[in-house]
Scaffold this motif. Structure first.
Motif, PDB file in Angstrom:
ATOM      1  N   ASP A   1       0.888  -1.318   0.042  1.00  0.00           N
ATOM      2  CA  ASP A   1       0.040   0.077   0.157  1.00  0.00           C
ATOM      3  C   ASP A   1       0.839   1.307  -0.029  1.00  0.00           C
ATOM      4  O   ASP A   1       0.556   2.339  -0.844  1.00  0.00           O
TER       5      ASP A   1
ATOM      6  N   LEU B   1     -13.776  -9.191  -2.664  1.00  0.00           N
ATOM      7  CA  LEU B   1     -12.591  -8.436  -2.364  1.00  0.00           C
ATOM      8  C   LEU B   1     -12.767  -7.040  -3.426  1.00  0.00           C
ATOM      9  O   LEU B   1     -12.894  -6.109  -3.003  1.00  0.00           O
ATOM     10  N   VAL B   2     -12.844  -7.323  -4.636  1.00  0.00           N
ATOM     11  CA  VAL B   2     -13.125  -6.404  -5.488  1.00  0.00           C
ATOM     12  C   VAL B   2     -14.211  -5.346  -5.499  1.00  0.00           C
ATOM     13  O   VAL B   2     -13.951  -3.995  -5.430  1.00  0.00           O
TER      14      VAL B   2
ATOM     15  N   ARG C   1     -13.793  -3.373  -2.359  1.00  0.00           N
ATOM     16  CA  ARG C   1     -12.884  -2.056  -2.478  1.00  0.00           C
ATOM     17  C   ARG C   1     -13.463  -0.935  -3.208  1.00  0.00           C
ATOM     18  O   ARG C   1     -13.324   0.167  -2.616  1.00  0.00           O
ATOM     19  N   ARG C   2     -14.233  -1.471  -4.354  1.00  0.00           N
ATOM     20  CA  ARG C   2     -14.864  -0.424  -4.941  1.00  0.00           C
ATOM     21  C   ARG C   2     -15.901   0.404  -4.150  1.00  0.00           C
ATOM     22  O   ARG C   2     -16.097   1.523  -4.376  1.00  0.00           O
TER      23      ARG C   2
ATOM     24  N   HIS D   1     -10.965  -2.941 -13.048  1.00  0.00           N
ATOM     25  CA  HIS D   1     -10.995  -3.814 -11.920  1.00  0.00           C
ATOM     26  C   HIS D   1     -11.440  -5.124 -12.380  1.00  0.00           C
ATOM     27  O   HIS D   1     -11.176  -6.178 -11.697  1.00  0.00           O
TER      28      HIS D   1
ATOM     29  N   LEU E   1      -6.203   0.010   3.649  1.00  0.00           N
ATOM     30  CA  LEU E   1      -7.499  -0.462   3.242  1.00  0.00           C
ATOM     31  C   LEU E   1      -7.512  -1.930   2.486  1.00  0.00           C
ATOM     32  O   LEU E   1      -8.070  -2.803   2.639  1.00  0.00           O
ATOM     33  N   GLU E   2      -6.283  -2.072   1.537  1.00  0.00           N
ATOM     34  CA  GLU E   2      -6.066  -3.333   1.151  1.00  0.00           C
ATOM     35  C   GLU E   2      -5.719  -4.264   1.958  1.00  0.00           C
ATOM     36  O   GLU E   2      -5.905  -5.472   2.068  1.00  0.00           O
TER      37      GLU E   2
ATOM     38  N   GLN F   1     -11.346   6.406  -8.603  1.00  0.00           N
ATOM     39  CA  GLN F   1     -10.654   4.791  -8.769  1.00  0.00           C
ATOM     40  C   GLN F   1     -10.832   4.744 -10.483  1.00  0.00           C
ATOM     41  O   GLN F   1     -11.237   5.350 -11.064  1.00  0.00           O
TER      42      GLN F   1
ATOM     43  N   PHE G   1     -14.185   2.851  -2.012  1.00  0.00           N
ATOM     44  CA  PHE G   1     -13.660   3.832  -2.772  1.00  0.00           C
ATOM     45  C   PHE G   1     -14.949   4.715  -2.746  1.00  0.00           C
ATOM     46  O   PHE G   1     -14.761   6.055  -2.845  1.00  0.00           O
TER      47      PHE G   1
ATOM     48  N   ASN H   1      -1.356   3.521  -2.685  1.00  0.00           N
ATOM     49  CA  ASN H   1      -2.861   3.133  -2.180  1.00  0.00           C
ATOM     50  C   ASN H   1      -3.117   3.839  -0.935  1.00  0.00           C
ATOM     51  O   ASN H   1      -2.239   3.919  -0.129  1.00  0.00           O
TER      52      ASN H   1
ATOM     53  N   LEU I   1      -8.917  -5.503   3.798  1.00  0.00           N
ATOM     54  CA  LEU I   1      -9.725  -6.275   3.045  1.00  0.00           C
ATOM     55  C   LEU I   1      -9.183  -7.676   2.833  1.00  0.00           C
ATOM     56  O   LEU I   1      -9.705  -8.870   2.909  1.00  0.00           O
TER      57      LEU I   1
END
Length: 180
Positions: free
Chosen positions: A73, A120-121, A124-125, A141, A82-83, A135, A128, A78, A86
């Protein structure tokens, strides 16, 4: 017996850390200055993490995952944490399912990992979007998500044949004498 199991665990963790650092280094190198086309490469760091956690959860403690992804990150600029959050939620969910996946056929393991990557994807979206952070487009993505999912069997094969990462055998114990 316990010493060889402990040594195997340390060797597995060192293998993960070295692979993760190599992937981070390769992503930082300016190998291609042209923006990616319609197909975005897979998230290799997430791939090897999921392979390790589903195949040998005893090799990869949560602190190692947190440190590697926090480093990622920070280096990739990033949002810090956050990553990490998750991926830790995903890997801990996979770690709880690892014993059941041990006896399951590979396609069930693959579908379980697929479901986790999709969640996960989109998580994350969603974060954001909730925080109004700019993003990339949804297609980028989705392309990376699909490539990551499709590369999972290849990553499992490479880790199995190249690094000897296999599922624990029935009755195998760790360094503490606990069944895996």
């Amino acid at each position: 017996m316990a010493e060889t199991s402990a040594l195997r665990g340390w060797r597995g963790q060192l293998t993960f850390v070295l692979l993760a650092l190599a992937i981070i280094t390769l992503r930082l190198l300016p190998l291609n200055t042209v923006p990616p086309g319609p197909v975005v490469p897979p998230d290799l760091l997430l791939l090897i993490t999921l392979v390790f956690v589903t195949r040998r959860p005893d090799y990869l403690p949560v602190t190692t995952i947190a440190v590697i992804f926090l480093l990622g990150d920070l280096l990739f600029q990033n949002p810090p944490g956050l990553e990490v959050a998750l991926v830790i939620v995903l890997t801990e969910a996979m770690r709880r399912r690892a014993a059941r996946l041990r006896e399951a056929p590979f396609w069930i393991e693959w579908m379980t990992v697929t479901f986790g990557i999709v969640l996960l994807v989109f998580a994350r979206r969603a974060v954001f979007a909730l925080l109004s952070v700019p993003q990339p487009g949804l297609s980028a993505h989705l392309s990376q998500m699909v490539m990551t999912i499709l590369c999972y069997p290849i990553a499992v094969g490479i880790m199995y044949f190249g690094f000897g990462l296999r599922r624990p055998a029935a009755g195998e114990v760790n360094a503490m004498g606990q069944r895996l």
